[in-house]
Design a protein around this motif. Structure first.
Motif, mmCIF file in Angstrom:
data_model
loop_
_atom_site.group_PDB
_atom_site.id
_atom_site.type_symbol
_atom_site.label_atom_id
_atom_site.label_comp_id
_atom_site.label_asym_id
_atom_site.label_seq_id
_atom_site.Cartn_x
_atom_site.Cartn_y
_atom_site.Cartn_z
ATOM 1 N N LEU A 184 0.838 -1.199 0.000
ATOM 2 C CA LEU A 184 0.000 0.000 0.000
ATOM 3 C C LEU A 184 0.874 1.252 0.000
ATOM 4 O O LEU A 184 0.623 2.181 -0.780
ATOM 5 C CB LEU A 184 -0.942 0.004 1.203
ATOM 6 C CG LEU A 184 -1.871 1.213 1.330
ATOM 7 C CD1 LEU A 184 -2.777 1.339 0.117
ATOM 8 C CD2 LEU A 184 -2.693 1.109 2.608
ATOM 9 N N ASP A 185 1.895 1.265 0.827
ATOM 10 C CA ASP A 185 2.804 2.419 0.866
ATOM 11 C C ASP A 185 3.474 2.624 -0.493
ATOM 12 O O ASP A 185 3.578 3.748 -0.976
ATOM 13 C CB ASP A 185 3.863 2.231 1.957
ATOM 14 C CG ASP A 185 3.260 2.237 3.361
ATOM 15 O OD1 ASP A 185 2.126 2.733 3.536
ATOM 16 O OD2 ASP A 185 3.922 1.722 4.278
ATOM 17 N N HIS A 186 3.917 1.523 -1.112
ATOM 18 C CA HIS A 186 4.589 1.611 -2.411
ATOM 19 C C HIS A 186 3.631 2.146 -3.482
ATOM 20 O O HIS A 186 3.975 3.052 -4.247
ATOM 21 C CB HIS A 186 5.148 0.246 -2.818
ATOM 22 C CG HIS A 186 5.804 0.249 -4.157
ATOM 23 N ND1 HIS A 186 6.992 0.897 -4.406
ATOM 24 C CD2 HIS A 186 5.429 -0.301 -5.339
ATOM 25 C CE1 HIS A 186 7.323 0.749 -5.675
ATOM 26 N NE2 HIS A 186 6.386 0.011 -6.263
ATOM 27 N N ILE A 220 -6.962 5.314 -2.803
ATOM 28 C CA ILE A 220 -6.487 3.927 -2.721
ATOM 29 C C ILE A 220 -6.778 3.438 -1.308
ATOM 30 O O ILE A 220 -6.280 3.999 -0.331
ATOM 31 C CB ILE A 220 -4.991 3.835 -3.060
ATOM 32 C CG1 ILE A 220 -4.750 4.354 -4.483
ATOM 33 C CG2 ILE A 220 -4.502 2.399 -2.900
ATOM 34 C CD1 ILE A 220 -3.289 4.550 -4.831
ATOM 35 N N MET A 221 -7.590 2.404 -1.213
ATOM 36 C CA MET A 221 -8.058 1.918 0.085
ATOM 37 C C MET A 221 -7.143 0.859 0.678
ATOM 38 O O MET A 221 -6.880 0.855 1.873
ATOM 39 C CB MET A 221 -9.476 1.337 -0.048
ATOM 40 C CG MET A 221 -10.482 2.302 -0.664
ATOM 41 S SD MET A 221 -10.644 3.844 0.244
ATOM 42 C CE MET A 221 -11.413 3.274 1.746
ATOM 43 N N SER A 222 -6.679 -0.072 -0.172
ATOM 44 C CA SER A 222 -5.831 -1.152 0.324
ATOM 45 C C SER A 222 -5.015 -1.726 -0.823
ATOM 46 O O SER A 222 -5.358 -1.547 -1.988
ATOM 47 C CB SER A 222 -6.671 -2.263 0.975
ATOM 48 O OG SER A 222 -7.506 -2.882 0.010
ATOM 49 N N ALA A 223 -3.938 -2.396 -0.453
ATOM 50 C CA ALA A 223 -3.105 -3.074 -1.451
ATOM 51 C C ALA A 223 -2.358 -4.210 -0.767
ATOM 52 O O ALA A 223 -1.874 -4.068 0.354
ATOM 53 C CB ALA A 223 -2.113 -2.101 -2.082
ATOM 54 N N SER A 267 -2.847 -7.055 -5.697
ATOM 55 C CA SER A 267 -4.221 -6.568 -5.544
ATOM 56 C C SER A 267 -4.252 -5.129 -5.038
ATOM 57 O O SER A 267 -3.515 -4.775 -4.121
ATOM 58 C CB SER A 267 -4.959 -7.476 -4.558
ATOM 59 O OG SER A 267 -6.238 -6.985 -4.275
ATOM 60 N N VAL A 268 -5.130 -4.324 -5.648
ATOM 61 C CA VAL A 268 -5.350 -2.949 -5.197
ATOM 62 C C VAL A 268 -6.846 -2.685 -5.184
ATOM 63 O O VAL A 268 -7.556 -3.029 -6.134
ATOM 64 C CB VAL A 268 -4.649 -1.922 -6.113
ATOM 65 C CG1 VAL A 268 -5.063 -0.499 -5.761
ATOM 66 C CG2 VAL A 268 -3.147 -2.054 -6.036
ATOM 67 N N SER A 269 -7.309 -2.062 -4.120
ATOM 68 C CA SER A 269 -8.700 -1.644 -4.010
ATOM 69 C C SER A 269 -8.724 -0.127 -3.870
ATOM 70 O O SER A 269 -7.974 0.442 -3.076
ATOM 71 C CB SER A 269 -9.343 -2.294 -2.781
ATOM 72 O OG SER A 269 -10.662 -1.820 -2.618
ATOM 73 N N SER A 270 -9.590 0.516 -4.656
ATOM 74 C CA SER A 270 -9.693 1.973 -4.595
ATOM 75 C C SER A 270 -11.148 2.387 -4.751
ATOM 76 O O SER A 270 -12.002 1.584 -5.127
ATOM 77 C CB SER A 270 -8.822 2.616 -5.672
ATOM 78 O OG SER A 270 -9.160 2.098 -6.938
ATOM 79 N N ARG A 271 -11.396 3.665 -4.445
ATOM 80 C CA ARG A 271 -12.750 4.208 -4.535
ATOM 81 C C ARG A 271 -12.717 5.574 -5.198
ATOM 82 O O ARG A 271 -11.724 6.291 -5.109
ATOM 83 C CB ARG A 271 -13.379 4.324 -3.149
ATOM 84 C CG ARG A 271 -13.655 2.976 -2.526
ATOM 85 C CD ARG A 271 -14.343 3.106 -1.200
ATOM 86 N NE ARG A 271 -14.635 1.764 -0.687
ATOM 87 C CZ ARG A 271 -15.190 1.519 0.480
ATOM 88 N NH1 ARG A 271 -15.533 2.535 1.271
ATOM 89 N NH2 ARG A 271 -15.424 0.285 0.848
#
Length: 147
Positions: free
Chosen positions: A6-8, A32-35, A39-43
């Motif tokens: 997530l940080d990257h 960006i919500m999580s990684a 996998s990456v989740s965003s809104r």
């Protein structure tokens, strides 16, 4: 919850901003919500810049989200640049309107030495949870080997 991926990915996104006029115009409010690795989740809450003449999510915005989020999923593998699109395929299933929030789930299915393959799902959030599916996509990107 933070993770090295997530940080990257947030760092990659920060460095992209200001260098891509289309992403700056369409995705400046994307979160960006999580990684995790692969996998990456965003809104994104939709504004008037995201809709077509009928007031619903524009297909070009969905395609831009596929390009952006698929690239970020690739970056969870430690890649600094998300690469160049070779193929992008979007299937439009539903729609959303201004003020609604959508969730983008991107998976890097395979990240090789020069090509990466991703799949993306875009859905509408209902009461903070994934609701109706808006689009599915596959996206192939060329990634240049590290120097």
């Amino acid at each position: 919850m933070s993770s090295p991926e997530l940080d990257h990915v947030k760092g990659v996104w920060q460095r992209m901003q200001g260098n891509s006029p289309i992403y700056d115009f369409l995705l400046s409010d994307a979160e960006i919500m999580s990684a995790t690795k692969g996998s990456v989740s965003s809104r994104l809450t939709l504004s008037k810049n995201h809709v077509n003449s009928r007031g619903t999510l524009h297909g070009a915005v969905s395609a831009a989200l596929v390009d952006w989020s698929g690239g970020l999923a690739i970056c969870t593998h430690g890649v600094e640049k998300s690469g160049a699109s070779i193929d992008i395929h979007v299937t439009y299933i539903g729609t959303a309107q201004v003020g609604e929030t959508i969730e983008i789930e991107a998976l890097a299915n395979k990240v090789g030495r020069s090509v990466a393959f991703t799949t993306i799902r875009i859905c509408k959030l209902v009461n903070g949870k994934p609701g109706p599916l808006l689009a599915t996509a596959s996206h192939t990107k060329y990634i240049s080997p590290p120097k």
